[in-house]
Design a protein around this motif. Structure first.
Motif, short mmCIF file in Angstrom:
data_model
loop_
_atom_site.label_atom_id
_atom_site.label_comp_id
_atom_site.label_asym_id
_atom_site.label_seq_id
_atom_site.Cartn_x
_atom_site.Cartn_y
_atom_site.Cartn_z
N GLN A 54 0.73 -1.04 0.05
CA GLN A 54 -0.03 0.05 -0.09
C GLN A 54 0.87 1.05 0.10
O GLN A 54 0.88 2.27 -0.89
CB GLN A 54 -0.81 -0.10 1.27
N ASP A 55 1.90 1.35 0.93
CA ASP A 55 2.51 2.45 1.20
C ASP A 55 4.00 2.30 0.46
O ASP A 55 4.98 1.35 0.89
CB ASP A 55 2.80 2.98 2.47
N ASP A 74 -1.38 -5.16 -2.80
CA ASP A 74 -2.23 -5.06 -1.34
C ASP A 74 -2.43 -3.43 -1.30
O ASP A 74 -1.58 -2.68 -0.97
CB ASP A 74 -1.54 -5.42 -0.23
N GLU A 75 -3.63 -3.08 -1.95
CA GLU A 75 -4.07 -1.83 -1.63
C GLU A 75 -2.99 -0.58 -2.17
O GLU A 75 -2.40 0.27 -1.79
CB GLU A 75 -4.21 -1.27 -0.27
N THR A 92 -4.16 3.34 -2.62
CA THR A 92 -4.71 4.01 -1.27
C THR A 92 -4.06 5.33 -0.82
O THR A 92 -4.75 6.43 -0.69
CB THR A 92 -4.88 3.09 -0.27
N SER A 129 -8.17 -4.97 -2.25
CA SER A 129 -8.69 -3.49 -2.08
C SER A 129 -9.77 -3.42 -1.07
O SER A 129 -10.57 -4.46 -1.14
CB SER A 129 -8.81 -2.76 -3.42
#
Length: 559
Positions: A112-113, A194-195, A198, A227
Motif C-alpha cells: 500500500q505505502d 495490497d491496496e 490507497t 482492496s
C-alpha cells in the motif's frame, strides 16, 4: 490411433495448472487469551494470466491472506489446515530458504505505502538491480541496464535519472512505479497487489491502474488485487471474492457479484460506495450569509522543501515557492464546501491558513473584519474554526484517555462548567455514535474509524462555526467512510456548523457538498455548484479529475 508422448501430456497438464490454488486454508494467531481465527476454510483460484480481486473491510483477513501466500507469517501464526499451491507446488511444505528463492523470482508483492517497501539508505536503481542480480544471476552492470529498462516500462520519463535518486527524492507515484518495476522485473508468475493506490491521489492512482493493466497485458502475469475500493477493483479484475471476518462469503465475475450480490455483507459494501447521483447532504439555507471570505490568499516558502521541488521543479530553482497563490473564495454559513485536487495542489495549505496554522498574504475577511496575517488570529477565531486531520493517530495524544482528549476544548474555552465536563464528553461521544464508556479508553484501543470519530467529537466540542475536514476518510474502508460521511451530515444538520471537506474522492464530495472548489498547482482553477459538475464550461483539469473517477459496477448497480 496415435497416442501422445508422455512429455507432451505432462506439458499440457502443467499448462492447465492455475497460477495460485488455495484450498480449505485456515489460519489463527496465538494470543494470551487463546487462538484468534483470522482465515476460515479459504478457497481461491487464480488462473494463468487472470486477475482476481479480494475485497473486504479492515480486519476481514485480506492482508493475512497475502502474508500467508508469501509465507511471511509472524511467530504466533497457527496454520490449522489446507493447501496453498503456486502452479501446483505446495508452498506450505517449503523451507524459509526455498521461499527466499521464490519471492521476487516467481511471485512478488506491491504494498500500500511504497515508502515502507523501499530502503531509504539505498538508491532506487540499486534496489531494482538487487532483485535482478539475486534471481536472474546478472552482473551489477547488466542488472543496472535491466533496471533502467524495467523503470522505463512504467512510463517514468527520465528513468536513468530516477535510478540515481534515493526514495525521499521521489514523489509517492514515482516510488510506487519503482516498486511495480521491481515486482515485474523478473517476470514472476504471480503478483499480489495490497491496496497499491490507497496512499495516492486520484490522478496518480488512475495512472498506476493504467500502468498495471498495460503491464499485465504485456506479461500475462497472474495477480491477486486486494482492496477496499470496489470502484478500483471493478476496473482491473476478472473475478472478485468478498471476504468477511476471515471467510469468503461470495465469489464470481465483477458483474455478477456487484450487480447480483447474494450475500448480505456484499450488499452492505455495495450500498456504502459513494454515488454522486445520490445526494445525502444538508439542504442549504435559503439566503446563506458569508462566514469567511478568502481574498487573494497566498502562501510562500522562502526555502523550498524537497516535496515542493518535486511538484514545482521550475519554481523551486527560485528563492520563493508558492504553496498557494491568489486564492479567492467564500465559505457560507451552514454549507459544506468541497475542495478537491491532486497531491501538491494546495488543498491542505488553504486548510492550514483557515485553521490559523500557516501564515499567509492577502485577507481573511471574518464578519467584516479583515485579517492580514496569522498573528492577527485570536482566541475567538481559533475556537470558531476547528480542523480534523487525515490521520487521527497523529493528532490524538496516545498517553491521554479519550475523555481527556475530548474534554480539553471544553476546559480551554470554558464551554461548560468543570463539573459538567464528564457529562458533556458522554454527550459528544453519543453524538459521534460511540459508547460513553469509551471515555476511559486510550486511542490505541480504538479502530481507525473510531479514532476519527473521536477527532470529530473533539472538533465539535468547541461549538465552532466552521470545521475543516482534511482527507478524513482517505484511509478508511468504504463502509466506515460512508458512516463518517453520514455522521458529518447529521452533525451539520444538528449544529448548523459549516464544513470545508478536502478530498480527492469526487464521488464522495458530490454526495455531500453544496459547492466545489478545484485546486491545481496552488491556484483555484474552478468553483461551482455540485449540480454543475458536468457542465460544458468546466475547467479542463476538473474534467480530468472527473474522468479519473472509476466507472463503478457497484455504483451502476445502485442506480
Amino acid at each position: 490411433m496415435t497416442s501422445l508422448a508422455p512429455n507432451v501430456i505432462e506439458a499440457a497438464a502443467e499448462k492447465q495448472k492455475p497460477a495460485l490454488s488455495i484450498r480449505n486454508y485456515s489460519l489463527a494467531y496465538n494470543t494470551l487469551n487463546g487462538p484468534v481465527s483470522a482465515l476460515k476454510n479459504i478457497d481461491l483460484t487464480i488462473g494463468k494470466g487472470q486477475t482476481v480481486g479480494l475485497v473486504g473491510e479492515s480486519g476481514s483477513g485480506k492482508s493475512s491472506m497475502a502474508w500467508s501466500i508469501m509465507r511471511y507469517l509472524p511467530p504466533n501464526a497457527l496454520e490449522t489446515g489446507g493447501a496453498i499451491r503456486l502452479a501446483g507446488e505446495e508452498l506450505l511444505d517449503y523451507t524459509p530458504r526455498q521461499m527466499a528463492d521464490i519471492r521476487g523470482r516467481r511471485m512478488s508483492m506491491v504494498f500500500q505505502d511504497p515508502s515502507t517497501s523501499l530502503n531509504p539508505t539505498i538508491r532506487l536503481g540499486e534496489q531494482i538491480a538487487e532483485v535482478l542480480m539475486r534471481h536472474q544471476g546478472l552482473t551489477a552492470a547488466q542488472a543496472w541496464v535491466e533496471a533502467e529498462a524495467a523503470l522505463a516500462r512504467t512510463g517514468i520519463t527520465r528513468p536513468k535519472e530516477m535510478l540515481r535518486r534515493f526514495p525521499h527524492e521521489a514523489s509517492g507515484g514515482e516510488k510506487q512505479r519503482v516498486v511495480i518495476a521491481t515486482a515485474f522485473a523478473c517476470e514472476p508468475e504471480l503478483i499480489i497487489f495490497d491496496e497499491p493506490t490507497t496512499a495516492l491521489d486520484i490522478l496518480t492512482a488512475r495512472q498506476i491502474l493504467d500502468l498495471f493493466n498495460r503491464l499485465r497485458e504485456e506479461t500475462n502475469v497472474s495477480a491477486l488485487y486486494i482492496s477496499h475500493d470496489l470502484g478500483l477493483v471493478s476496473r482491473v479484475v476478472d473475478e472478485v471474492s468478498v471476504i468477511h471476518r476471515g471467510a469468503i462469503v461470495e465469489s464470481g465475475s465483477v458483474a455478477q457479484v456487484f450487480r447480483r450480490p447474494t450475500d448480505a455483507y456484499t450488499r452492505h459494501l455495495i450500498g456504502a460506495v459513494p454515488n454522486p447521483d445520490r445526494w445525502i447532504g444538508v439542504e442549504r439555507p435559503s439566503h446563506p450569509e458569508s462566514l469567511i471570505r478568502l481574498e487573494k490568499i497566498g502562501v510562500r516558502y522562502n526555502s523550498p522543501s524537497l516535496f515542493q521541488k518535486l511538484f514545482k521543479p521550475a519554481a523551486a530553482e527560485k528563492s520563493t515557492f508558492w504553496g498557494a497563490r491568489d486564492v479567492s473564495l467564500d465559505i457560507r454559513k451552514g454549507e459544506l464546501l468541497g475542495v478537491v485536487g491532486e497531491s501538491g495542489s494546495g488543498k491542505s495549505t488553504i486548510a492550514k491558513v483557515l485553521a490559523g496554522l500557516e501564515d499567509f498574504e492577502g485577507n481573511l475577511d471574518v464578519g467584516g473584519k479583515a485579517l492580514t496575517s496569522r498573528k492577527e488570529i485570536d482566541r475567538a477565531y481559533r475556537r470558531n474554526v476547528q480542523i480534523v486531520f487525515q490521520h487521527p493517530d497523529a493528532s490524538l495524544n496516545p498517553r491521554q484517555k479519550i475523555g481527556t482528549i475530548i474534554g480539553r476544548p471544553l476546559k480551554l474555552y470554558g464551554i461548560v462548567p468543570r463539573d459538567k465536563i464528564t457529562a458533556r464528553v458522554a454527550e459528544l461521544l453519543e453524538m459521534v455514535r460511540l459508547p460513553a464508556d469509551y471515555a476511559n479508553r486510550h486511542p490505541h484501543q480504538l479502530s481507525g474509524g473510531e479514532k476519527q470519530r473521536v477527532a470529530i467529537a473533539r472538533a465539535f466540542a468547541a461549538e465552532p462555526s466552521l470545521v475543516i475536514c482534511d482527507e478524513v476518510t482517505a484511509a478508511l474502508d468504504v463502509s466506515v467512510q460512508a458512516a463518517v460521511a453520514d455522521l458529518l451530515v447529521k452533525l451539520q444538520k444538528d449544529t448548523g456548523t459549516a464544513c470545508v471537506f478536502i478530498t480527492h474522492d469526487l464521488n464522495l464530495i458530490r454526495q455531500l457538498a453544496h459547492r466545489i472548489a478545484v485546486m491545481q498547482h496552488g491556484r483555484l482553477v474552478d468553483f461551482f455548484d455540485r449540480d454543475d459538475a458536468r457542465a460544458d464550461d468546466r475547467h479542463p483539469y476538473t474534467k480530468a479529475l472527473l474522468d479519473a473517477v472509476p466507472v463503478q459496477e457497484a455504483v451502476e448497480a445502485q442506480n
